[in-house]
Scaffold this motif. Structure first.
Motif, short mmCIF file in Angstrom:
data_model
loop_
_atom_site.label_atom_id
_atom_site.label_comp_id
_atom_site.label_asym_id
_atom_site.label_seq_id
_atom_site.Cartn_x
_atom_site.Cartn_y
_atom_site.Cartn_z
N SER A 153 0.83 -1.21 0.00
CA SER A 153 0.00 0.00 0.00
C SER A 153 0.87 1.25 0.00
O SER A 153 0.57 2.23 -0.70
N TRP A 154 1.94 1.24 0.78
CA TRP A 154 2.86 2.38 0.81
C TRP A 154 3.49 2.59 -0.56
O TRP A 154 3.58 3.73 -1.04
N ALA A 155 3.93 1.50 -1.21
CA ALA A 155 4.57 1.60 -2.52
C ALA A 155 3.61 2.18 -3.56
O ALA A 155 4.00 2.99 -4.41
N LYS A 156 2.35 1.79 -3.48
CA LYS A 156 1.35 2.30 -4.43
C LYS A 156 1.10 3.79 -4.21
O LYS A 156 0.89 4.54 -5.17
N ALA A 157 1.14 4.22 -2.95
CA ALA A 157 0.90 5.63 -2.63
C ALA A 157 2.13 6.51 -2.86
O ALA A 157 2.02 7.73 -2.94
N HIS A 158 3.31 5.89 -2.95
CA HIS A 158 4.56 6.64 -3.13
C HIS A 158 5.36 6.03 -4.30
O HIS A 158 6.44 5.44 -4.09
N PRO A 159 4.85 6.14 -5.52
CA PRO A 159 5.49 5.49 -6.67
C PRO A 159 6.92 5.94 -6.93
O PRO A 159 7.76 5.14 -7.35
N THR A 160 7.21 7.21 -6.68
CA THR A 160 8.57 7.70 -6.92
C THR A 160 9.56 7.13 -5.90
O THR A 160 10.65 6.66 -6.26
N ALA A 161 9.17 7.15 -4.62
CA ALA A 161 10.05 6.63 -3.56
C ALA A 161 10.23 5.13 -3.69
O ALA A 161 11.25 4.58 -3.27
N ALA A 162 9.24 4.44 -4.25
CA ALA A 162 9.29 2.98 -4.36
C ALA A 162 9.76 2.52 -5.73
O ALA A 162 9.52 1.39 -6.14
N GLN A 163 10.44 3.41 -6.44
CA GLN A 163 10.93 3.07 -7.77
C GLN A 163 12.40 2.67 -7.74
O GLN A 163 13.22 3.29 -7.08
N LEU A 164 12.73 1.63 -8.47
CA LEU A 164 14.12 1.19 -8.62
C LEU A 164 14.62 1.59 -10.00
O LEU A 164 13.93 1.39 -11.01
N THR A 165 15.79 2.16 -10.03
CA THR A 165 16.43 2.52 -11.30
C THR A 165 17.56 1.54 -11.55
O THR A 165 18.48 1.42 -10.74
N GLN A 201 36.11 -1.07 -15.25
CA GLN A 201 35.29 -2.13 -14.68
C GLN A 201 33.84 -1.69 -14.67
O GLN A 201 33.48 -0.70 -14.06
N ALA A 202 32.99 -2.43 -15.38
CA ALA A 202 31.57 -2.10 -15.45
C ALA A 202 30.80 -2.88 -14.40
O ALA A 202 31.12 -4.03 -14.10
N GLN A 203 29.80 -2.24 -13.82
CA GLN A 203 28.93 -2.88 -12.84
C GLN A 203 27.48 -2.58 -13.21
O GLN A 203 27.18 -1.57 -13.86
N SER A 204 26.59 -3.46 -12.79
CA SER A 204 25.17 -3.27 -13.06
C SER A 204 24.37 -3.58 -11.80
O SER A 204 24.78 -4.40 -10.98
N GLY A 205 23.24 -2.91 -11.65
CA GLY A 205 22.38 -3.16 -10.50
C GLY A 205 21.21 -2.21 -10.49
O GLY A 205 21.15 -1.27 -11.28
N CYS A 206 20.26 -2.49 -9.61
CA CYS A 206 19.07 -1.66 -9.47
C CYS A 206 19.08 -0.99 -8.11
O CYS A 206 19.25 -1.67 -7.09
N VAL A 207 18.94 0.32 -8.08
CA VAL A 207 19.04 1.08 -6.83
C VAL A 207 17.94 2.13 -6.76
O VAL A 207 17.30 2.47 -7.77
N VAL A 243 21.13 4.22 -17.89
CA VAL A 243 19.91 3.71 -17.27
C VAL A 243 19.31 2.67 -18.20
O VAL A 243 18.94 2.97 -19.33
N THR A 244 19.24 1.44 -17.73
CA THR A 244 18.70 0.36 -18.56
C THR A 244 17.20 0.19 -18.40
O THR A 244 16.50 -0.21 -19.33
N SER A 245 16.67 0.50 -17.21
CA SER A 245 15.22 0.41 -17.01
C SER A 245 14.85 1.04 -15.68
O SER A 245 15.71 1.29 -14.82
N ARG A 246 13.58 1.31 -15.51
CA ARG A 246 13.03 1.76 -14.24
C ARG A 246 11.82 0.90 -13.94
O ARG A 246 11.02 0.60 -14.83
N LYS A 247 11.69 0.46 -12.67
CA LYS A 247 10.59 -0.43 -12.32
C LYS A 247 10.14 -0.19 -10.89
O LYS A 247 10.90 0.31 -10.06
#
Length: 325
Positions: A153-165, A201-207, A243-247
């Protein structure tokens, strides 16, 4: 001297010396744990005499036990509980915390999950309870119960704060190299392959973008999906992002983002709980005090003066030990 079976008292509950000794023995005998926390397995946990532990190590572990008891009391006062979702999150966070870092000696080939699993059940339960209690209190400061439904419910109400880049990044030692890389990467070349060819050195991840250092967060937040950033100065080098995706984060990912969003407030809540806990520490282990804004057990720096024939002849020492049992 007066001897006690209690290492510390937290309110009306006690932490026995046998409980503390069990934790000290479990941690010091776990090779994987030692390897990770000391960066290569150095024997930093043992005292100068057989069957003893260094005073700073004993104080550190006792601090952990005291904090765990104090936070449980605070949860009870607030009518909060550590349910299954919170314990699962706490376990996951500990596994990440115990994973060998980049600076760890390469001899540490284990994983955070194996480090945690290698500890005795009683010690593992204590650590998970502490981590989970902190998470429950953190969520509470945001007005959210730490359960899957409440976090959703919190994630739905705060889409920006609950977004992973999700990003790929490459570090370069010079701006010229970074600019050349950006020119080629912007034309569609494979980011990771191109970085390797350039000696980076390349790294990947969602933050969560806001969790990055401010200067880098600004770069990532302004970057369109699929775009490559200009070189960003960081430390002594330059960083390039793609930026490869946002979810939208879900489950424990969303819970972690929720807790991170109130991270600046959690320290004050924990200190408040420790202030109200009425902690008493057996003098054999040191004293309970607030140092640099954080409560902890401060170990002695040498033997008690009353035990010395000529105290003036002995200087301060960091080699004091706490005997096993």
């Amino acid at each position: 001297s007066t001897f006690s079976s209690q290492a510390a008292k937290v309110g009306s509950s006690s932490i026995s010396q046998s409980q503390l000794n069990s934790v000290l023995k479990a941690v010091s005998s776990d090779a994987d744990f030692r390897c990770v926390v000391t960066g290569g397995g150095a024997e930093l946990t043992n005292g100068s005499a057989p069957g003893s532990y260094s005073a700073p190590f004993a104080a550190q572990m006792l601090t952990t036990l005291v904090e765990s008891r104090a936070l449980q009391d605070e949860l009870a006062r607030r009518h909060l509980q550590v349910a299954a979702f919170a314990r699962s999150l706490g376990t996951s966070e500990l596994e990440s915390a115990f994973a060998p870092g980049q600076s760890t000696d390469q001899s540490c080939t284990t994983s955070g999950a194996l480090v945690l699993a290698g500890l005795p059940a009683s010690v593992r339960r204590e650590l998970v309870t502490l981590q989970s209690s902190q998470a429950v209190l953190a969520a509470s400061t945001a007005g959210v119960k730490l359960s899957s439904s409440s976090v959703a419910s919190w994630a739905k109400a705060h889409p920006t704060a609950a977004q992973l880049t999700c990003v790929s990044l490459a570090d370069f030692t010079s701006q010229a190299l970074a600019k050349s890389f950006v020119t080629q990467a912007s034309k569609g070349a494979n980011f990771t392959t191109l970085a390797g060819a350039a000696g980076a050195q390349a790294q990947s991840g969602c933050v969560q973008a806001s969790a990055l250092p401010a200067s880098l967060a600004t770069v990532v937040e302004a970057l369109a999906t699929g775009a490559v950033s200009a070189p960003a100065s960081y430390n002594s080098g330059f960083v390039v992002f793609k930026v490869t995706s946002r979810k939208a984060a879900t489950g424990q990912q969303a819970a972690a983002l929720l807790i991170n969003s109130v991270a600046s407030k959690v320290g004050a809540v924990v200190n408040e709980a420790l202030t109200a806990a009425q902690v008493q520490v057996d003098p054999a282990y040191g004293r309970w005090a607030k140092v640099n804004g954080t409560f902890q057990v401060i170990p002695h720096t040498g033997p008690a003066a009353t035990l010395l024939v000529n105290p003036a002849a002995v200087g301060a020492s960091t080699a004091s030990t706490t005997p096993l049992g």
